[in-house]
Structures are given as C-alpha cells and as structure tokens.
Design a protein around this motif. Structure first.
Motif, short mmCIF file in Angstrom:
data_model
loop_
_atom_site.label_atom_id
_atom_site.label_comp_id
_atom_site.label_asym_id
_atom_site.label_seq_id
_atom_site.Cartn_x
_atom_site.Cartn_y
_atom_site.Cartn_z
N VAL A 21 0.85 -1.19 0.00
CA VAL A 21 0.00 0.00 0.00
C VAL A 21 0.88 1.24 0.00
N LEU A 22 0.35 2.33 -0.52
CA LEU A 22 1.00 3.63 -0.46
C LEU A 22 0.54 4.34 0.82
N LEU A 23 1.46 4.56 1.75
CA LEU A 23 1.11 5.25 2.98
C LEU A 23 0.94 6.74 2.75
N THR A 24 1.82 7.30 1.94
CA THR A 24 1.77 8.73 1.63
C THR A 24 2.59 8.99 0.38
N ASP A 25 2.22 10.01 -0.36
CA ASP A 25 3.03 10.44 -1.51
C ASP A 25 3.62 11.81 -1.27
N ASN A 26 3.61 12.24 0.03
CA ASN A 26 4.08 13.60 0.31
C ASN A 26 4.86 13.65 1.63
N PHE A 27 5.69 12.64 1.87
CA PHE A 27 6.56 12.72 3.05
C PHE A 27 7.84 13.44 2.62
N LEU A 28 7.78 14.77 2.70
CA LEU A 28 8.86 15.62 2.23
C LEU A 28 9.11 16.74 3.22
N PRO A 29 10.36 17.22 3.31
CA PRO A 29 10.65 18.38 4.16
C PRO A 29 10.23 19.66 3.45
N ALA A 30 10.37 20.77 4.15
CA ALA A 30 9.98 22.06 3.56
C ALA A 30 10.75 22.37 2.30
N VAL A 34 8.03 14.06 11.27
CA VAL A 34 7.36 12.83 11.67
C VAL A 34 6.03 12.74 10.95
N ALA A 35 5.67 11.54 10.50
CA ALA A 35 4.35 11.27 9.95
C ALA A 35 3.83 9.98 10.57
N SER A 36 2.59 10.00 11.03
CA SER A 36 2.03 8.84 11.72
C SER A 36 0.67 8.48 11.14
N ALA A 37 0.20 7.27 11.49
CA ALA A 37 -1.13 6.86 11.06
C ALA A 37 -2.20 7.78 11.63
N ALA A 38 -1.93 8.33 12.82
CA ALA A 38 -2.92 9.18 13.48
C ALA A 38 -3.21 10.46 12.69
N ASN A 39 -2.24 10.93 11.88
CA ASN A 39 -2.49 12.15 11.10
C ASN A 39 -2.43 11.87 9.60
N ASN A 40 -2.78 10.59 9.26
CA ASN A 40 -2.82 10.18 7.84
C ASN A 40 -1.48 10.39 7.14
N TYR A 41 -0.42 10.21 7.90
CA TYR A 41 0.95 10.26 7.36
C TYR A 41 1.28 11.60 6.70
N GLN A 42 0.81 12.67 7.31
CA GLN A 42 1.22 14.00 6.88
C GLN A 42 2.50 14.39 7.62
#
Length: 554
Positions: free
Chosen positions: A257-266, A299-307
């Motif tokens: 599964v794709l957890l997120t497509d936007n785990f990026l720094p500023a 940090v990205a977690s399941a609780a915040n939809n991996y934002q």
C-alpha cells in the motif's frame, strides 16, 4: 508449551490366562514403552567460570523444540566437555562436576519442566566421534535391557558440526553418527537440525528490489511494524512516497500500500545529508515515519494520515548535522515505551526525548564518541568520521537494565559504555582482540567494514539484551550479550558451507553474504520480527527478490 507425557521406562508384564481343557496356560508377553530419541550435542563451557554458555541454552531450545513434536520424546544429552574444558571444569581444581550433558539436563528440567526420567546422560565424550560412539553404546544397552523400543531418531547439533569437512574429508556430526547407527539414519532437514537460530531463507516479495527501480543509498528500505499487529512489514521510502508491504507472519509480504506520496521536508526533497527511518515514538505499537532534514526532524504517523510534521528544529543539516558524518539512532532512552533520538554528533552524544507531538530539546548525553573523538584502541589517530562504516557507533540495551548503551566497534575491540539512565559510563572492551580467558574469540573488527558487511544489534534470544548480529564474507554470525561481555565462539554460530560437502564449482555460499555478491552498496539487510515470535528475523532487499530467513522461535 506442549505438555510432555511422562515416559515410563519400566517393564510392563501382562499375564494372559486361558483354559484349554483341564490345563491352565500362562502366556507372558513383555510390552515396553516406545521412545522417540532426541539427541543433543554439548559445547564448551566458559573456561573461567566453568559455567554453561548462552549458546548451550540455545542448543537446548532447539532440542526441546524438536522433541516437543514427538509423541514420546526421550532426550539424550551428550558431552563431558572438550579437551580444553575437561581438565579445567570437570577434572581440575575448579571442577564444578558439571559436564556439558549435565548442564543440558538442568536446562531441560528448569526451563521446560522435562521430567528427569525422560533424560539420558552420556557424560564421557569429548568430541564428535566419541559423541556418536558413546550415545550408540548407551542406547544399545538400554534396548538390550528392554527398557524401551526406539521409534525414531532426531539429532540437534551446531551448523559448524553439521557441515564440517569437505569432499573426501567428511567430519560432520551426521557422518559420524551414521557410521555408528547406519547409513542415512540421520538426514539433514528431515531428522537432523542445527541449533543456529536463523533458518534457511525464502523469497517473500519481489517489491522493493533493485530491478524494480529501488536505488541503494538514495531510496530507503527497512522493516517495521506499520499496522500494529506485532509483525514487521517491509517499508520503502522513495522520493516523497512511502510504501508498506504487510507481513502475513509466515511466508510473504503482501498487500503493498502507499502510505503517503508527500513525506517531504519544507525544502521539497531529500538530500544525501538527510536521514529517514521508522520507529514507534508515540507508544501506540505502530512505527512512525521519521526524517532528519535541513530544517529539523519530520514525523508522519497513522494518526495524522501520514502528513509530515516538523517535530523539532534540532538536528538540522542546515546547522551542521549530516548523515554523511553523524550517526542517528531511535532508541527508548527513558524506558517509557517511546523511541527517542540518539545522535552521535560532532563532539559527543545528544538525546531528544519523544513527547506528545514533538521531540523535547536536545541535550548532550555524553562527551564521548563524537565524530572527532579518537577511535578506541586506534594507534594511528583515526577519528570516527574517517570511516562511518568501519568504526561503528550504535545504541542498544546490551546490559538488560532498560536503558540503551553505547556499543563501539573500535580499531582493536568492541567496546560498551553502559547507560544507567542518566549517562554513559567509561567504555570497556566487551570483545577483545585475542581469545579471552573464557574462550571467546575476537571478531567483527579487523577487515570488517559495513560497506561490504553488516554489523548491528538485536535481541536474538529474547532475554532483554541486545546481541551483536553480523553478516560477513560467507557467514551469518551472532555474538550474544551476557550482560557483561559478548559471547562468541568461532564456527559455532557461523552459517557457512565453504568446502563443506560441495565441490570447487559449487561452493553453496549462504545468502546475504559478500561471497554471493551482497554488499552495502547493492543491497539492504535488516533484522526485524516479521513473524511475531518476539525474535528478530533476517530480511534482505536484493536484485530481484526480497529474502527472509526466519529465526527459530524458542
């Protein structure tokens, strides 16, 4: 735990009375118990203390595992000691009257509640040849005395003794036992097993492979429990996308599964100075995504939809922190169930504790082990930054007190600085350059470099202490922590088939090793529990496949 049915070795006489005309006929028929013979071979004790090694307990673990599969297991434990330990620990002035066989019996009884009358001791052998001969004599005598009927045989030994010897020079344990018991009585994989705790490998997925477009030292591949089911999943970071391939606990990673497509720094992208990993930092049993970037740690977690959220501005590469020079670890430093940042920086070790939605301020935990510090034992003045892959600094609880210690792979020894919860002690050698007084052999130092090999920490026997786990040229080797030192015997825990039952054109090297093409530049190797057994398994991300070798659960 399977309850063992007590095995009576006494004779049962059944008298059948019948009348034939006026004559009374008495028929005596002896019925004796069936026995599934489970044979375990000993190994040398600590020379200084004359006490059993942790390796011997692991041997007994596998012995019991195989015996518990039998209807009527009768354990035969064999060994007086090796030629060095016998004069010291059985016959010498510091003798404890504890043979290898006696130590194995005690572990079976205390750890697994095996009744004493279900264990036979062979306490005279000092090598594999006499192991086989004396066990055969012991069993022959018992059978002649009609104490039991042998229904099956099982043999448990080390990997080294399973494969020792080459073509035309077989000196393996199965060879010697088959000489005594008959050809093909003991067959590897059928009734003959290794006490090595990592079993053979199999393909678990073809996702996350080099041929599927994943690039070593650019993309990140690891294993962590993403969904909180107690089993580590395959995880991949590729640009801003993060994927998970869930473990089914037995045979494969599935349901990518794709957890997120936007785990990026500023800054919008990850650079060579940045670092990405996973760890449970909020204590919910699920691993979070963590990235060290130019402006801090995200940090990205399941609780915040991996934002991706910035949890601290510390450890920023814009401020001089860089994965090219410094070492980042995620460890629970205050024993509260949440992983904290442990960073080996320029002038010491820094820690930032995980709090609700953020990392607390970083603070210097130790003045030792910074990038410019002189490597322990180095006579030519090398500092740690001269080779991050040769002079390793790792954090892990090797003492078992609940606080991660600093483990240093130096120039001439492996050192440990113990953690009391507030600071590291002075580093002490736990595995030195020479064989020590307890018979431990030095290794994993001279000639080792994680550019070609793998060295890490993992609790491989579930006793709460991290062990050294290594993958070398041809071996997967573990050195267990006793809480005071690392216990390592050359050969005992090696998985190697070099010149063992193979001709020169088919050496049969073990997977994951340098001699079959694996290195830090073309593969990723990690230890994580993919089955939920509580013991880490070995996962390797390689060219066309992801291989997993399961640890034998105790």
């Amino acid at each position: 735990m399977k309850k063992i049915r007590a095995l009576s070795l006494s004779l049962i006489t059944i008298s059948l009375l019948s009348a034939c005309n006026n004559d009374e006929t008495i028929i005596n028929e002896e019925t004796i118990a069936d026995a599934d013979i489970v044979i375990g071979l000993g190994l040398q004790v600590n020379y200084a203390s004359c006490s059993p090694r942790l390796l011997l307990e692991s041997r007994v673990d596998r012995l019991y595992l195989e015996g518990s599969k039998k209807e009527n297991p009768l354990y035969v434990v064999s060994g007086k000691g090796n030629p060095t330990s016998v004069p010291l620990c059985v016959e010498g002035e510091v003798a404890t009257d504890k043979t290898e066989a006696g130590a194995m019996r005690d572990i079976l009884m205390s750890k697994y509640s095996v009744p004493e009358d279900q264990i036979l001791l062979e306490e005279e052998s000092t090598d594999t040849v006499t192991n086989a001969a004396y066990v055969k004599e012991l069993l022959d005598e018992k059978v002649r005395n009609r104490e039991f009927i042998v229904q099956s045989y099982t043999l448990v030994t080390s990997n080294y003794h399973m494969h020792r010897g080459g073509a035309g020079n077989d000196s393996s344990a199965p060879y010697y036992f088959n000489n005594e018991f008959g050809a093909d009585t003991f067959v590897e994989g059928e009734n003959t097993f290794e006490s090595t705790i990592i079993d053979n490998e199999s393909v678990w997925t073809q996702q996350f492979t080099n041929s599927a477009g994943w690039v070593v030292n650019q993309d990140v591949r690891t294993a962590a429990d993403i969904n909180g089911d107690g089993k580590a999943d395959a995880v991949g970071f590729q640009a801003g996308s993060v994927y998970a391939d869930y473990s089914n606990g037995s045979s494969q990673f599935e349901d990518k599964v794709l957890l997120t497509d936007n785990f990026l720094p500023a800054a919008g992208s990850w650079t060579a100075a940045d670092y990405r990993t996973t760890a449970d930092i909020n204590g919910d049993g699920k691993a979070e995504l963590i990235g060290f970037a130019g402006d801090g740690v995200y940090v990205a977690s399941a609780a915040n939809n991996y934002q991706a959220e910035l949890w601290t501005a510390d450890f920023a590469s814009d401020d001089g922190w860089t994965a090219e020079r410094h070492v980042y670890q995620m460890q629970d430093m205050n024993d509260n169930g949440k992983a904290d940042i442990v960073a080996f920086g320029e002038d010491g070790v820094y820690v930032a504790y995980a709090e609700d939605g953020k990392f607390g301020p970083m603070h210097k935990y130790s003045e030792q082990f910074g990038a410019t510090a002189i490597v322990n034992g180095s006579e030519d003045g090398h500092d740690f930054a001269s080779s991050l892959t040769q002079y390793l600094r790792l954090a892990g609880d090797v003492t078992g007190n609940g606080y991660p210690d600093a483990v240093i792979f130096g120039a001439d020894a492996i050192y440990v600085a113990e953690n009391n919860g507030t600071e590291f002690s002075e580093a002490k050698a736990w595995l030195g350059p020479e064989t020590d007084e307890e018979g431990n052999h030095a290794s994993f130092i001279d000639g080792w470099d994680n550019a070609d090999h793998y060295r890490g920490l993992a609790d491989m026997n579930g006793n709460g202490r991290s062990d050294i786990v290594t993958i070398g040229n041809k071996d997967v080797v573990i050195a267990h922590s006793t809480g005071e030192r690392f216990e390592h015997l050359n050969g005992v825990w090696s998985y190697t088939t070099e010149n063992r039952h193979n001709d020169e054109n088919d050496l049969g090297w073990h997977q994951f090793t340098k001699n079959v093409g694996w290195s830090g530049t073309n593969s990723v190797r990690v230890f994580a529990d993919v089955t939920g057994s509580g013991i880490p398994d070995l996962i390797g991300f390689y060219e066309d496949n992801v291989y997993t070798a399961i640890s034998v659960a105790h």
